[in-house]
Design an enzyme around this catalytic site. Structure first.
Site, short mmCIF file in Angstrom:
data_model
loop_
_atom_site.label_atom_id
_atom_site.label_comp_id
_atom_site.label_asym_id
_atom_site.label_seq_id
_atom_site.Cartn_x
_atom_site.Cartn_y
_atom_site.Cartn_z
CG HIS A 50 0.42 -16.42 26.99
ND1 HIS A 50 0.22 -15.51 25.97
CD2 HIS A 50 -0.30 -15.96 28.05
CE1 HIS A 50 -0.56 -14.53 26.42
NE2 HIS A 50 -0.90 -14.79 27.66
CG HIS A 52 -2.83 -16.24 30.39
ND1 HIS A 52 -1.98 -15.20 30.69
CD2 HIS A 52 -2.70 -17.14 31.40
CE1 HIS A 52 -1.36 -15.45 31.83
NE2 HIS A 52 -1.77 -16.62 32.28
CG ASP A 54 -6.33 -13.05 27.03
OD1 ASP A 54 -5.81 -13.99 27.65
OD2 ASP A 54 -5.81 -11.93 26.95
CG HIS A 55 -3.37 -14.66 24.28
ND1 HIS A 55 -2.75 -13.76 23.45
CD2 HIS A 55 -3.61 -14.00 25.44
CE1 HIS A 55 -2.59 -12.61 24.10
NE2 HIS A 55 -3.10 -12.73 25.30
CG HIS A 127 2.78 -12.70 30.40
ND1 HIS A 127 2.40 -11.46 30.86
CD2 HIS A 127 1.62 -13.40 30.25
CE1 HIS A 127 1.08 -11.43 30.99
NE2 HIS A 127 0.58 -12.59 30.64
CG ASP A 195 -0.43 -11.06 27.16
OD1 ASP A 195 -0.65 -11.12 25.94
OD2 ASP A 195 -1.32 -11.25 27.99
CG HIS A 254 -3.23 -7.85 25.01
ND1 HIS A 254 -3.15 -7.63 26.36
CD2 HIS A 254 -3.58 -9.14 24.87
CE1 HIS A 254 -3.39 -8.75 27.00
NE2 HIS A 254 -3.67 -9.68 26.11
#
Lengths: 292, 292
Positions: A50, A52, A54-55, A127, A195, A254
């Site tokens: 996805h 976000h 942090d990815h 998620h 996530d 994670h």
């Protein structure tokens, strides 16, 4: 989920047969790849669970690093809807690249893509935004039965075609691969999921994986409600998925920044699934076909 | 200029009186700040020299980290034209922040901004895109002359106004600050400059700095032509700027990945400017006003 000294963002690099596939690319991923002594040049596929930060925040730097490594072959990016829009926006600081980017936006609940000698299976998870997990499978053909081949009366030069799964017509007879090939042998399978809340779909996708990399946001059992609310998982939920999917090994990753010492909760997770391990920066394994 | 294990991207954090100013924010800057044991929360000003990825790729992650630190006060961003466009594009992965961002795009060759008790001076340098250096100056008032104040016949309650530089009218007489304040004392000045060819403007801006942080892309004298072509500097060009500007100390930074051992060239640079040092991850100094 938050880069800390000694604990960077979650990302997985899979290498097979000269091809490298990267799943997720948070800030610092290009440095982690260099720390592991690996090259960014062979990365031909980048999958996103996805968008976000942090990815994906490390993507512009990685793309430039790949350009610096003189890559000119195209790169395939795979991710949920919005992929091209998000990547194009981030490329405001990486506008010129010496290679093409091909975008494959996932639309279905599950989607299979065959490439580079393996099969990639994307599956939707649960998620707070659209998010996918990925399974990578390498098939392994059955063993070639020399005795059976010799008994066919087919010249040796045609055997290779049967080995590659092709049917051969020779002097009025039809020869099929099953005449010389044994049962398909066990291949290799790696599943990556973060996530998400636990879902039935994850268990199905991860079934019989040699390695299952799964988020374990919280170790403290008291954080179970936080996990539910934030659409993440505890160690124990991940361990149950691993057990139900019958995987060989589970790596947790994670972690929440509040999870200072993941190993503290390992014993409890192993009560559910014994082959549970804590992921850490640079953790790696070489998976080999089983010996016959 | 390329993040490597143990050698991250060039960035400077300056702290004064509870306020933090960050110059440049390449990938990994948020981790470097944590490694230094510092907080991202007090960062109220972020300056960009230019928008090449190695100077801004860490911004989305930093902004989210500041959000996680519960910052709600506004953040001022300063940089060349295009600032809002570039930052807005990068914010595709950091769309919601609990604080306002105020953009100040630089238009002039030099531009002065007073804030948070210091004076920021931006000056255009010479790179292959519009690029600025920054000087940060803290002024220091003269010493208060108690004897002189006592001789004025002005009640003590007015002395503070004179100390703050205000004129006082009292019983028909005018009292001015110079009556009680000594000459302005030496303050503090830090100058930061990367990426650029050497210019007269850099020498002027860096004049008498306590610390001059300057790019030293190449140490090998044979790379002088590369430096010219790529609009960067050698150690020796940076050392000459430091000498000509009469700074106290020079830190070299923004090394080429080809520069494996920067210290190898330090002696030669010190032949030009003795107080030359190699920048490195986490290098820090506390600058204090001179003792009277």
């Amino acid at each position: 989920m938050m880069p800390l000294p000694g604990r960077w963002l979650t990302s997985a690099l899979m290498r097979y047969n000269g091809s490298s596939l990267l799943i997720d690319c948070g800030e610092g991923t290009q440095i982690a790849i260099k720390e592991a002594g690996l090259s960014v040049n062979p990365i031909d596929t980048i999958c996103f669970t996805h968008y976000h930060a942090d990815h994906i925040s490390g993507l512009p730097g990685l793309l430039l690093d790949m350009a610096n490594s003189d890559r000119t072959e195209p790169v395939t990016m795979i991710g949920p809807r919005g992929l091209k829009r998000v990547v194009s926006a981030l490329r405001v600081i990486a506008p010129e690249l010496p290679y093409e980017i091909e975008y494959r936006e996932l639309e279905e609940r599950t989607q299979a893509i065959d490439m580079h000698g393996y099969s990639l299976h994307a599956f939707k998870v649960n998620h707070n935004v659209t998010c996918y997990g990925y399974s990578l499978s390498i098939k392994r053909a059955g063993k070639f039965d020399l005795k059976a081949a010799e008994g066919l009366g087919l010249p040796v030069r045609y055997w290779g075609m049967l080995q590659k799964g092709k049917t051969v017509e020779y002097e009025g007879s039809t020869f099929t691969p099953d005449m010389v090939m044994g049962e398909e042998r066990k291949g290799l399978k790696v599943t990556y999921c973060t996530d998400s809340r636990p879902t039935r779909g994850i268990v199905e996708a991860a079934e019989a994986s040699d390695l299952f990399i799964c988020e374990g946001m919280y170790g403290d059992p008291e954080k179970a409600d936080d996990a539910k609310r934030k659409k993440h998982m505890t160690f124990y939920e991940a361990a149950k998925l691993a057990r139900d999917a019958g995987v060989k090994e589970l790596w947790l990753t994670h972690y929440s920044p509040s999870l200072v010492a993941p190993k503290r909760y390992l014993k409890a997770a192993r009560g559910i699934f014994p082959k549970t391990y804590c992921g850490k920066d640079g953790r790696r394994v070489e998976l080999l076909f089983e010996e016959d």
